[in-house]
Design a protein around this motif. Structure first.
Motif, mmCIF file in Angstrom:
data_model
loop_
_atom_site.group_PDB
_atom_site.id
_atom_site.type_symbol
_atom_site.label_atom_id
_atom_site.label_comp_id
_atom_site.label_asym_id
_atom_site.label_seq_id
_atom_site.Cartn_x
_atom_site.Cartn_y
_atom_site.Cartn_z
ATOM 1 N N THR A 32 0.848 -1.188 0.000
ATOM 2 C CA THR A 32 0.000 0.000 0.000
ATOM 3 C C THR A 32 0.885 1.240 0.000
ATOM 4 O O THR A 32 2.007 1.214 -0.489
ATOM 5 N N GLY A 33 0.407 2.345 0.541
ATOM 6 C CA GLY A 33 1.244 3.542 0.483
ATOM 7 C C GLY A 33 0.533 4.736 1.071
ATOM 8 O O GLY A 33 -0.349 4.549 1.893
ATOM 9 N N GLY A 34 0.810 5.903 0.612
ATOM 10 C CA GLY A 34 1.313 6.366 -0.694
ATOM 11 C C GLY A 34 0.601 5.604 -1.815
ATOM 12 O O GLY A 34 -0.386 4.939 -1.591
ATOM 13 N N GLU A 35 1.100 5.746 -3.004
ATOM 14 C CA GLU A 35 0.480 5.032 -4.113
ATOM 15 C C GLU A 35 1.462 3.976 -4.626
ATOM 16 O O GLU A 35 2.459 4.316 -5.264
ATOM 17 N N PRO A 36 1.172 2.715 -4.341
ATOM 18 C CA PRO A 36 2.153 1.672 -4.654
ATOM 19 C C PRO A 36 2.478 1.546 -6.144
ATOM 20 O O PRO A 36 3.590 1.177 -6.500
ATOM 21 N N TYR A 68 -14.587 7.235 8.513
ATOM 22 C CA TYR A 68 -13.529 8.240 8.372
ATOM 23 C C TYR A 68 -12.701 8.297 9.662
ATOM 24 O O TYR A 68 -13.231 8.495 10.750
ATOM 25 N N MET A 69 -11.390 8.112 9.526
ATOM 26 C CA MET A 69 -10.531 8.010 10.720
ATOM 27 C C MET A 69 -9.607 9.203 10.865
ATOM 28 O O MET A 69 -9.280 9.879 9.890
ATOM 29 N N ASP A 70 -9.129 9.380 12.089
ATOM 30 C CA ASP A 70 -8.228 10.479 12.431
ATOM 31 C C ASP A 70 -6.780 10.080 12.196
ATOM 32 O O ASP A 70 -5.964 10.120 13.105
ATOM 33 N N GLU A 87 1.838 9.719 9.465
ATOM 34 C CA GLU A 87 0.884 10.050 8.400
ATOM 35 C C GLU A 87 0.469 8.797 7.634
ATOM 36 O O GLU A 87 1.279 7.897 7.415
ATOM 37 N N MET A 88 -0.793 8.769 7.181
ATOM 38 C CA MET A 88 -1.260 7.595 6.452
ATOM 39 C C MET A 88 -0.569 7.462 5.090
ATOM 40 O O MET A 88 -0.366 6.363 4.592
ATOM 41 N N SER A 89 -0.195 8.601 4.503
ATOM 42 C CA SER A 89 0.489 8.528 3.212
ATOM 43 C C SER A 89 1.871 7.889 3.377
ATOM 44 O O SER A 89 2.501 7.479 2.412
ATOM 45 N N VAL A 118 -9.221 -1.298 -4.636
ATOM 46 C CA VAL A 118 -9.162 0.013 -5.284
ATOM 47 C C VAL A 118 -9.964 1.004 -4.447
ATOM 48 O O VAL A 118 -11.083 0.715 -4.034
ATOM 49 N N SER A 119 -9.393 2.180 -4.174
ATOM 50 C CA SER A 119 -10.101 3.192 -3.390
ATOM 51 C C SER A 119 -10.943 4.057 -4.311
ATOM 52 O O SER A 119 -10.445 4.567 -5.319
ATOM 53 N N LEU A 120 -12.192 4.217 -3.959
ATOM 54 C CA LEU A 120 -13.073 5.091 -4.747
ATOM 55 C C LEU A 120 -14.155 5.622 -3.818
ATOM 56 O O LEU A 120 -15.029 4.882 -3.389
ATOM 57 N N VAL A 139 -13.581 -2.720 -3.554
ATOM 58 C CA VAL A 139 -13.556 -1.266 -3.694
ATOM 59 C C VAL A 139 -13.750 -0.665 -2.305
ATOM 60 O O VAL A 139 -14.685 -1.025 -1.593
ATOM 61 N N ASN A 140 -12.841 0.230 -1.903
ATOM 62 C CA ASN A 140 -12.928 0.886 -0.588
ATOM 63 C C ASN A 140 -13.464 2.298 -0.738
ATOM 64 O O ASN A 140 -12.915 3.092 -1.497
ATOM 65 N N ALA A 141 -14.500 2.630 0.034
ATOM 66 C CA ALA A 141 -14.998 4.007 0.048
ATOM 67 C C ALA A 141 -14.975 4.524 1.484
ATOM 68 O O ALA A 141 -15.562 3.926 2.381
ATOM 69 N N VAL A 142 -14.251 5.618 1.708
ATOM 70 C CA VAL A 142 -14.249 6.274 3.015
ATOM 71 C C VAL A 142 -15.367 7.320 2.972
ATOM 72 O O VAL A 142 -15.469 8.068 2.005
ATOM 73 N N ILE A 143 -16.204 7.334 4.013
ATOM 74 C CA ILE A 143 -17.343 8.270 4.006
ATOM 75 C C ILE A 143 -17.106 9.379 5.019
ATOM 76 O O ILE A 143 -16.864 9.128 6.202
ATOM 77 N N LEU A 179 -2.783 -5.754 -3.050
ATOM 78 C CA LEU A 179 -2.350 -4.368 -2.901
ATOM 79 C C LEU A 179 -3.537 -3.424 -2.909
ATOM 80 O O LEU A 179 -4.611 -3.747 -3.414
ATOM 81 N N THR A 180 -3.337 -2.235 -2.332
ATOM 82 C CA THR A 180 -4.369 -1.204 -2.314
ATOM 83 C C THR A 180 -3.871 -0.029 -3.138
ATOM 84 O O THR A 180 -2.752 0.440 -2.948
ATOM 85 N N THR A 181 -4.705 0.427 -4.061
ATOM 86 C CA THR A 181 -4.268 1.459 -5.004
ATOM 87 C C THR A 181 -5.391 2.453 -5.276
ATOM 88 O O THR A 181 -6.563 2.131 -5.094
ATOM 89 N N ASN A 182 -4.998 3.642 -5.743
ATOM 90 C CA ASN A 182 -6.042 4.586 -6.177
ATOM 91 C C ASN A 182 -6.562 4.200 -7.566
ATOM 92 O O ASN A 182 -7.492 4.824 -8.062
#
Ligand code: SAM
Length: 304
Positions: A42-46, A164-166, A298-300, A93-95, A132-136, A69-72
């Motif tokens: 993951t990442g960042g953008e792997p 949505y997380m901190d 940081e999450m990135s 995939v995040s969307l 598909v992952n969606a953060v709300i 893997l998790t990607t945009n």
């Protein structure tokens, strides 16, 4: 990378600081020896890491390892086939929205939703199962919950909603921004009736529900309202080889120095095991508006 991080005169790491693919493989083998069954890149953008498929090929040669893997998704049209050929098993995939304007507001990216949808299709065409992952986030994309559910019903792709997380210190999180998994579930259930599905294994982070009409299933990741620290089995390694035992950790444990010294595989194994045995993290169980000021990675930097 979020603009709050990038905008502060961010200095990229020197290449020499990153673990090489060889070092990553060596470490992975010791994690597997210690009981790890799944590796997520993951990442960042792997997909921005050059020749990522070479790393996938190395890791997929390790027996009994679930590799994902998790990607945009933006680079999946170019990369999906090579990743699948290298042995990747599946992809997330995040969307967060189907609407371009909302999508860009959530993600600070310079590509449209259509590119992500194309990426998802490329993954499918390459034979990779897709989640598909969606953060709300309240007031930002909560109006997209039902449209997202509608879009991915009957698609064969599992849609997962994440509270949505901190994460990190830059996202200005407030408890009020969180749409709870219960609210998300109720919104979808009102439109498309759902029923719960039993967890497939202990520590599964997503609570699963299936559409009563057989149109597939969704997952809910309630990390804020129903924390699962007690069942968490995740360890994270940053690109420069620091080991974190929690997504909300402050300090990582330096494995790179050990890898680059003359340490034996046994010494690496011991180092990993002893960090894991000593972990006490339970951030999500003690989270409040007050913990928001604590320093965090940081999450990135550490991935989701
Ligand atoms: C940090 S991203 C990294 C991988 C890749 N760049 C991507 O976009 O998927 C990993 C996951 O974390 C999720 N995420 C990011 N910020 C989040 C937040 N504040 N709360 C919950 N999940 C978040 C993303 O939606 C994504 O699914």
């Amino acid at each position: 990378m979020p603009k709050e991080v990038f905008g502060r005169g961010y200095r990229f790491m020197d290449r020499k600081e990153l673990l090489t693919f060889e070092e990553l493989e060596r470490l992975t083998r010791q994690f597997v020896r210690a009981g790890i069954e799944k590796i997520r890149i993951t990442g960042g953008e792997p997909l921005l890491r050059r020749d990522l498929e070479r790393l996938i090929a190395r890791l997929s040669a390790i027996e009994d390892l679930d590799l994902t893997l998790t990607t945009n998704g933006a680079l999946l049209p170019q990369k999906a086939a090579a990743l699948a050929a290298a042995g990747l098993r599946r992809v997330t995939v995040s969307l967060d929205s189907l609407d371009d304007e909302t999508f860009r507001r959530m993600n600070d990216v310079d590509f449209p939703v259509s590119r992500v949808l194309e990426g998802i299709e490329s993954a499918r065409a390459a034979g990779l199962p897709v989640k598909v992952n969606a953060v709300i986030k309240k007031g930002l994309n909560d109006h997209e919950i039902v449209p997202l559910a509608r879009h991915f019903r009957n698609s064969g792709h599992t849609l997962r909603f994440i509270e949505y997380m901190d994460v990190g210190a830059t996202n200005g999180w407030r408890l009020d921004d969180v749409v709870s998994a219960a609210e998300i579930l109720a919104a979808i259930d009102a439109e498309f009736p759902l029923e719960p599905v039993a967890a497939s294994y202990r520590g599964e982070v997503a609570r699963r529900h299936r559409y009563r009409d057989g149109a597939g299933e969704i997952g809910l990741i309630a990390s804020v309202t129903q924390p699962f620290c007690g069942d968490c089995t995740r360890a994270r390694i940053s690109a420069e080889g620091r080991l974190y035992t929690c997504l909300f950790a402050v300090e990582g444990h330096d494995l790179r120095s050990l890898v680059r010294s003359n340490a034996s595989d046994d010494a690496l194994f011991e180092a990993i095991s002893s960090v894991w045995r000593r972990r006490r993290d339970r951030y999500s169980e003690i989270r409040s508006e007050r913990t928001n000021d604590l320093r965090r990675v940081e999450m990135s930097y550490i991935g989701g």
